[in-house]
Design a protein around this motif. Structure first.
Motif, PDB file in Angstrom:
ATOM      1  N   GLY A 104       6.283   2.520   0.973  1.00 20.31           N
ATOM      2  CA  GLY A 104       4.911   2.188   1.344  1.00 20.31           C
ATOM      3  C   GLY A 104       4.880   1.260   2.536  1.00 20.31           C
ATOM      4  N   HIS A 112      -6.574   5.481   3.768  1.00 22.24           N
ATOM      5  CA  HIS A 112      -6.816   6.392   2.648  1.00 22.24           C
ATOM      6  C   HIS A 112      -7.385   7.728   3.152  1.00 22.24           C
ATOM      7  CE1 HIS A 112      -8.038   7.668  -1.407  1.00 22.24           C
ATOM      8  NE2 HIS A 112      -9.191   8.000  -0.859  1.00 22.24           N
ATOM      9  N   LEU A 141      -2.838   0.306  -4.317  1.00 17.50           N
ATOM     10  CA  LEU A 141      -2.909  -0.945  -3.577  1.00 17.50           C
ATOM     11  C   LEU A 141      -2.616  -2.092  -4.527  1.00 17.50           C
ATOM     12  CD1 LEU A 141      -3.654  -2.660  -1.071  1.00 17.50           C
ATOM     13  CD2 LEU A 141      -6.018  -2.615  -1.919  1.00 17.50           C
ATOM     14  N   LEU A 196       0.826  -1.197   0.000  1.00 17.62           N
ATOM     15  CA  LEU A 196       0.000   0.000   0.000  1.00 17.62           C
ATOM     16  C   LEU A 196       0.866   1.256   0.000  1.00 17.62           C
ATOM     17  CD1 LEU A 196      -2.814   1.386   0.412  1.00 17.62           C
ATOM     18  CD2 LEU A 196      -2.341   1.244   2.870  1.00 17.62           C
ATOM     19  N   THR A 197       0.500   2.195  -0.862  1.00 13.43           N
ATOM     20  CA  THR A 197       1.091   3.523  -0.862  1.00 13.43           C
ATOM     21  C   THR A 197      -0.049   4.528  -0.892  1.00 13.43           C
ATOM     22  OG1 THR A 197       3.016   2.729  -2.093  1.00 13.43           O
ATOM     23  CG2 THR A 197       2.662   5.105  -2.055  1.00 13.43           C
ATOM     24  N   VAL A 198      -0.050   5.444   0.060  1.00  6.28           N
ATOM     25  CA  VAL A 198      -1.058   6.499   0.129  1.00  6.28           C
ATOM     26  C   VAL A 198      -0.330   7.827  -0.060  1.00  6.28           C
ATOM     27  CG1 VAL A 198      -2.820   7.626   1.547  1.00  6.28           C
ATOM     28  CG2 VAL A 198      -2.505   5.140   1.683  1.00  6.28           C
ATOM     29  N   VAL A 247      -6.310  12.640  -2.410  1.00  3.30           N
ATOM     30  CA  VAL A 247      -5.511  11.485  -1.974  1.00  3.30           C
ATOM     31  C   VAL A 247      -5.468  10.473  -3.114  1.00  3.30           C
ATOM     32  CG1 VAL A 247      -5.284   9.599  -0.313  1.00  3.30           C
ATOM     33  CG2 VAL A 247      -6.183  11.812   0.430  1.00  3.30           C
ATOM     34  N   TYR A 248      -4.266  10.025  -3.432  1.00  2.00           N
ATOM     35  CA  TYR A 248      -4.038   9.016  -4.463  1.00  2.00           C
ATOM     36  C   TYR A 248      -3.493   7.780  -3.753  1.00  2.00           C
ATOM     37  CZ  TYR A 248      -2.167   6.882  -8.730  1.00  2.00           C
ATOM     38  OH  TYR A 248      -1.886   6.033  -9.764  1.00  2.00           O
ATOM     39  N   THR A 249      -4.215   6.675  -3.834  1.00  2.00           N
ATOM     40  CA  THR A 249      -3.825   5.448  -3.141  1.00  2.00           C
ATOM     41  C   THR A 249      -3.547   4.351  -4.159  1.00  2.00           C
ATOM     42  OG1 THR A 249      -5.071   6.015  -1.154  1.00  2.00           O
ATOM     43  CG2 THR A 249      -4.615   3.686  -1.511  1.00  2.00           C
ATOM     44  N   VAL A 284      -7.185  -0.356   4.535  1.00  2.00           N
ATOM     45  CA  VAL A 284      -6.841   0.549   3.433  1.00  2.00           C
ATOM     46  C   VAL A 284      -7.827   1.716   3.382  1.00  2.00           C
ATOM     47  CG1 VAL A 284      -6.727   0.763   0.912  1.00  2.00           C
ATOM     48  CG2 VAL A 284      -5.619  -1.164   2.070  1.00  2.00           C
TER      49      VAL A 284
END
Length: 114
Positions: free
Chosen positions: A43, A61, A76, A6-8, A72-74, A57
């Motif tokens: 991440g 987010h 997964l 995951l990267t938020v 916000v750009y997430t 998530v």
């Protein structure tokens, strides 16, 4: 069991640094007990049931929004294997390490995908 990466990314920050809201996400991960996690440079790795991962998530987010950011750009990446339902993140790394330890003169291609 599923694994995920995951990267938020909170957009609209005045600073290029994201460490403040990333630290808050890590605090929230520490406060829950359904999903295992590990922070890395780009991440967070997650491990647990798909439903639990998706709920976590969703919560993470929202952290940048709660900090007042407008967007916000997430990202997964979610991996679930039915043939290995108990495979962990460590198991995946160990599998590659075992391949590295084998002596091989050629790369075997699975012809069914070419």
């Amino acid at each position: 069991m599923a694994t995920a990466d995951l990267t938020v990314i909170g957009l609209g920050r005045q600073s290029a640094s994201a460490s403040e809201y990333i630290a808050e996400m890590q605090r929230r991960l520490e406060a829950q007990d359904k999903v295992r996690f590990k922070l890395h440079a780009m991440g967070t790795e997650l491990e647990g049931q798909v439903e639990d991962i998706l709920e976590v998530v969703r919560q993470l987010h929202n952290v940048p929004f709660e900090a007042g950011l407008p967007r916000v750009y997430t990202v997964l990446k979610l991996d679930e294997r039915m043939d290995k339902p108990t495979q962990t993140l460590e198991d995946k790394v160990k599998s590659v390490e075992e391949q590295l330890g084998r002596v091989s003169s050629s790369f075997r291609r699975d012809r069914s995908i070419f």
